[in-house]
Design an enzyme around this catalytic site. Sequence first.
Site, PDB file in Angstrom:
ATOM      1  N   HIS A  60       0.749  -1.195  -0.026  1.00 11.24           N
ATOM      2  CA  HIS A  60       0.107   0.131   0.099  1.00 11.24           C
ATOM      3  C   HIS A  60       0.837   1.322   0.069  1.00 11.24           C
ATOM      4  O   HIS A  60       1.156   1.619   1.105  1.00 11.24           O
ATOM      5  CB  HIS A  60      -1.010   0.018   1.377  1.00 11.24           C
ATOM      6  CG  HIS A  60      -1.838   1.245   1.108  1.00 11.24           C
ATOM      7  ND1 HIS A  60      -3.252   0.653   1.880  1.00 11.24           N
ATOM      8  CD2 HIS A  60      -1.958   2.235   0.676  1.00 11.24           C
ATOM      9  CE1 HIS A  60      -4.127   1.984   1.635  1.00 11.24           C
ATOM     10  NE2 HIS A  60      -3.350   2.910   0.920  1.00 11.24           N
ATOM     11  N   HIS A  62       1.405   5.138  -2.325  1.00 10.58           N
ATOM     12  CA  HIS A  62       1.018   6.245  -3.099  1.00 10.58           C
ATOM     13  C   HIS A  62       2.601   6.781  -3.965  1.00 10.58           C
ATOM     14  O   HIS A  62       3.243   7.557  -3.117  1.00 10.58           O
ATOM     15  CB  HIS A  62       0.190   7.169  -2.445  1.00 10.58           C
ATOM     16  CG  HIS A  62      -1.003   6.774  -1.853  1.00 10.58           C
ATOM     17  ND1 HIS A  62      -2.144   6.903  -2.476  1.00 10.58           N
ATOM     18  CD2 HIS A  62      -1.256   6.321  -0.515  1.00 10.58           C
ATOM     19  CE1 HIS A  62      -3.089   6.324  -1.774  1.00 10.58           C
ATOM     20  NE2 HIS A  62      -2.536   5.996  -0.534  1.00 10.58           N
ATOM     21  N   LEU A  63       2.359   6.309  -4.985  1.00  6.71           N
ATOM     22  CA  LEU A  63       3.714   6.760  -5.841  1.00  6.71           C
ATOM     23  C   LEU A  63       3.486   8.344  -6.456  1.00  6.71           C
ATOM     24  O   LEU A  63       4.441   8.761  -6.878  1.00  6.71           O
ATOM     25  CB  LEU A  63       4.322   5.962  -6.829  1.00  6.71           C
ATOM     26  CG  LEU A  63       4.898   4.541  -6.145  1.00  6.71           C
ATOM     27  CD1 LEU A  63       5.194   3.544  -7.438  1.00  6.71           C
ATOM     28  CD2 LEU A  63       6.022   4.846  -5.221  1.00  6.71           C
ATOM     29  N   ARG A  64       2.261   8.571  -6.585  1.00  7.96           N
ATOM     30  CA  ARG A  64       1.858  10.116  -6.942  1.00  7.96           C
ATOM     31  C   ARG A  64       2.114  10.056  -8.619  1.00  7.96           C
ATOM     32  O   ARG A  64       2.080  11.395  -8.757  1.00  7.96           O
ATOM     33  CB  ARG A  64       2.418  11.083  -6.197  1.00  7.96           C
ATOM     34  CG  ARG A  64       2.340  11.003  -4.563  1.00  7.96           C
ATOM     35  CD  ARG A  64       0.850  10.951  -4.342  1.00  7.96           C
ATOM     36  NE  ARG A  64       0.546  11.304  -2.827  1.00  7.96           N
ATOM     37  CZ  ARG A  64      -0.558  11.037  -2.139  1.00  7.96           C
ATOM     38  NH1 ARG A  64      -1.240  10.370  -2.624  1.00  7.96           N
ATOM     39  NH2 ARG A  64      -0.572  11.169  -0.952  1.00  7.96           N
ATOM     40  N   ASN A  94      -4.805   6.783  -6.981  1.00 10.11           N
ATOM     41  CA  ASN A  94      -5.507   7.873  -6.705  1.00 10.11           C
ATOM     42  C   ASN A  94      -4.259   8.876  -7.361  1.00 10.11           C
ATOM     43  O   ASN A  94      -3.943   9.971  -6.706  1.00 10.11           O
ATOM     44  CB  ASN A  94      -5.967   8.140  -5.358  1.00 10.11           C
ATOM     45  CG  ASN A  94      -4.782   8.134  -4.456  1.00 10.11           C
ATOM     46  OD1 ASN A  94      -3.834   7.469  -4.726  1.00 10.11           O
ATOM     47  ND2 ASN A  94      -4.873   8.800  -3.216  1.00 10.11           N
ATOM     48  N   HIS A 179     -10.940   0.760   1.332  1.00 14.08           N
ATOM     49  CA  HIS A 179     -10.675   1.921   2.112  1.00 14.08           C
ATOM     50  C   HIS A 179     -11.904   2.314   2.939  1.00 14.08           C
ATOM     51  O   HIS A 179     -13.068   2.796   2.297  1.00 14.08           O
ATOM     52  CB  HIS A 179     -10.322   3.183   1.173  1.00 14.08           C
ATOM     53  CG  HIS A 179     -10.267   4.500   2.227  1.00 14.08           C
ATOM     54  ND1 HIS A 179      -9.033   5.317   2.300  1.00 14.08           N
ATOM     55  CD2 HIS A 179     -11.330   5.170   2.468  1.00 14.08           C
ATOM     56  CE1 HIS A 179      -9.329   6.393   2.910  1.00 14.08           C
ATOM     57  NE2 HIS A 179     -10.558   6.191   3.120  1.00 14.08           N
ATOM     58  N   HIS A 232      -5.599  -0.835   5.812  1.00 12.30           N
ATOM     59  CA  HIS A 232      -5.367   0.375   7.082  1.00 12.30           C
ATOM     60  C   HIS A 232      -6.242   0.204   8.151  1.00 12.30           C
ATOM     61  O   HIS A 232      -6.973   1.040   8.410  1.00 12.30           O
ATOM     62  CB  HIS A 232      -4.997   1.697   6.712  1.00 12.30           C
ATOM     63  CG  HIS A 232      -5.916   2.385   5.636  1.00 12.30           C
ATOM     64  ND1 HIS A 232      -7.099   2.352   5.682  1.00 12.30           N
ATOM     65  CD2 HIS A 232      -5.555   3.098   4.571  1.00 12.30           C
ATOM     66  CE1 HIS A 232      -7.570   2.839   4.614  1.00 12.30           C
ATOM     67  NE2 HIS A 232      -6.551   3.469   3.746  1.00 12.30           N
ATOM     68  N   ASN A 278      -5.468   9.188   7.253  1.00 13.15           N
ATOM     69  CA  ASN A 278      -6.865   8.910   7.362  1.00 13.15           C
ATOM     70  C   ASN A 278      -6.535   7.352   7.045  1.00 13.15           C
ATOM     71  O   ASN A 278      -6.247   6.821   6.186  1.00 13.15           O
ATOM     72  CB  ASN A 278      -7.579   9.290   5.909  1.00 13.15           C
ATOM     73  CG  ASN A 278      -9.027   8.802   5.972  1.00 13.15           C
ATOM     74  OD1 ASN A 278      -9.568   8.527   6.977  1.00 13.15           O
ATOM     75  ND2 ASN A 278      -9.533   9.207   4.794  1.00 13.15           N
ATOM     76  N   ASP A 305       1.168   2.627   3.634  1.00 10.50           N
ATOM     77  CA  ASP A 305       0.188   3.747   3.289  1.00 10.50           C
ATOM     78  C   ASP A 305       1.224   5.068   3.108  1.00 10.50           C
ATOM     79  O   ASP A 305       0.756   5.997   3.203  1.00 10.50           O
ATOM     80  CB  ASP A 305      -0.863   4.152   4.374  1.00 10.50           C
ATOM     81  CG  ASP A 305      -2.050   4.878   3.749  1.00 10.50           C
ATOM     82  OD1 ASP A 305      -1.817   5.265   2.381  1.00 10.50           O
ATOM     83  OD2 ASP A 305      -2.795   5.023   4.427  1.00 10.50           O
TER      84      ASP A 305
HETATM   85  O1  DOR Z   1      -3.717   9.226   4.889  1.00  4.39           O
HETATM   86  C1  DOR Z   1      -4.031   8.737   3.773  1.00  4.39           C
HETATM   87  N1  DOR Z   1      -3.412   9.392   2.825  1.00  4.39           N
HETATM   88  N2  DOR Z   1      -4.860   8.170   3.769  1.00  4.39           N
HETATM   89  C2  DOR Z   1      -5.458   7.765   2.501  1.00  4.39           C
HETATM   90  O2  DOR Z   1      -6.530   6.913   2.595  1.00  4.39           O
HETATM   91  C3  DOR Z   1      -5.257   8.420   1.204  1.00  4.39           C
HETATM   92  C4  DOR Z   1      -3.845   8.751   1.368  1.00  4.39           C
HETATM   93  C5  DOR Z   1      -3.258   9.918   0.368  1.00  4.39           C
HETATM   94  O3  DOR Z   1      -3.459   9.420  -0.903  1.00  4.39           O
HETATM   95  O4  DOR Z   1      -2.570  10.762   0.553  1.00  4.39           O
HETATM   96 ZN    ZN Z   2      -6.983   4.484   2.467  1.00  7.86          ZN
END
Ligand code: DOR
Ligand code: ZN
Length: 424
Positions: A60, A62-64, A94, A179, A232, A278, A305
């Site tokens: 999990h 996020h490489l953005r 996302n 999620h 999470h 989150n 995360d």
């Molecule tokens: O803290 C978080 N950041 N929770 C998420 O579900 C999304 C993530 C994000 O993409 O920044």
């Molecule tokens: Zn999440």
Amino acid sequence: MKILVKSGRVIDPANNIDEKLDILIVDGIIAELSPNIDAGDAEVVNAAGLLVTPGLVDMHVHLRDPGFEYKEDIVTGTRAAAAGGVTSVACMPNTDPVNDSLAVTKYIIGKAREQGSINVFPIGSITKGMKGEILSEMGELKEGGCVGFSDDGLPVKNGEMMRRALEYAGTFDVPIISHAEDLSLVAGGVMNEGPVATELGLKGIPWVAEEATTARDIMLAELTGSHLHVAHVSTKGSVELVRLAKKRGVRVTCEATPHHFMLTDEAVRGYNTNAKMNPPLRSRENVDAVRAGLADGTIDAIATDHAPHHPDEKNVEFAIAMNGIIGLETLLPLTLKLVGEKVLTLSQAIALITCQPAKILDIDRGTLSVGAVADITLINPNKEWIVDAAKLQSKSRNTPWDGEQLKGCVMKTLLAGKEVYSRS
Ligand code: DOR
Ligand code: ZN
């Protein structure tokens, strides 16, 4: 091309191995494990005094990339992973555009292959644009390399949509990653509901916002027979819901993050936006329940995360700061902390960050079996180091552990036998 990893303590939970062994790598593949392999013409990597584990798997992150490269991109995110001993990540969809198309999936895989330091397995979105309205073309995305589907960052609000997603994904045998959050119950909350929120004058998020959707999704997994993975988990009740569902034979797995087993909502004091995420950091009772879930096998994986954000998105009023913290470079020492505190055995801890997440996503990594790709991490479990956010490989600096002393250090990371990170 031969490499001999010599004299390390090899820990491979998938094969029940914990002993001093040499590992011979030939052409990027593990060729032999035994107590005393003759080096011959192999290049020798001295692992004496070190733990030798499968390359870590973080399911999990996020490489953005594409779209938010000012926070992180595939080059910096995979470099951060390599520095953290992580050789495989699954990246959340996302991005901008959302990974709901073959074009985006192929872009991620292509860029990772050409410019990345480690293996990147994309997660496709459940719904197009993560809008919750139309299912993505999961079959096509799976063919293209997606290993799971999630609208992570957002819940799938509509129960019927989640049901169809599980049914659809079930036909390809890939997990739906939930999620779990009921936004109507979050109702504008920005941290865990409780005494700390009251004292700080911040609106709280109640446990039921997470658990109501976790319960719904577990029931939908039960109805459809499909594989649900809950991302999470952060509350005592969520852990218990998964525990009971597993007892009933529901196909459910789940993960917990280091921040949810290491920190409580006390960390928010001072309006610390690096303690804003989150789901939110919870109370001690919930943290202890997450730890108990890791210990008894209810929780299948530890995942970071990893959520990079620009300083301008964090150096703002708490209520409007973005959610999330970076995690790839601190995953290992924080996980080992649970061993030091006797919550987990070393083998359990390594399983939670190697073979278990690999199994959830059905990727052929996370073990040191003969014939496996030689993704290997060398760890000095006793070396202490101080986190310096400014010096991390990630493009972002949003970690609550800046300045903290952590124990357990990645010394070398090998990807298919090739060194992708080394620390002096
Ligand atoms: O803290 C978080 N950041 N929770 C998420 O579900 C999304 C993530 C994000 O993409 O920044
Ligand atoms: Zn999440």
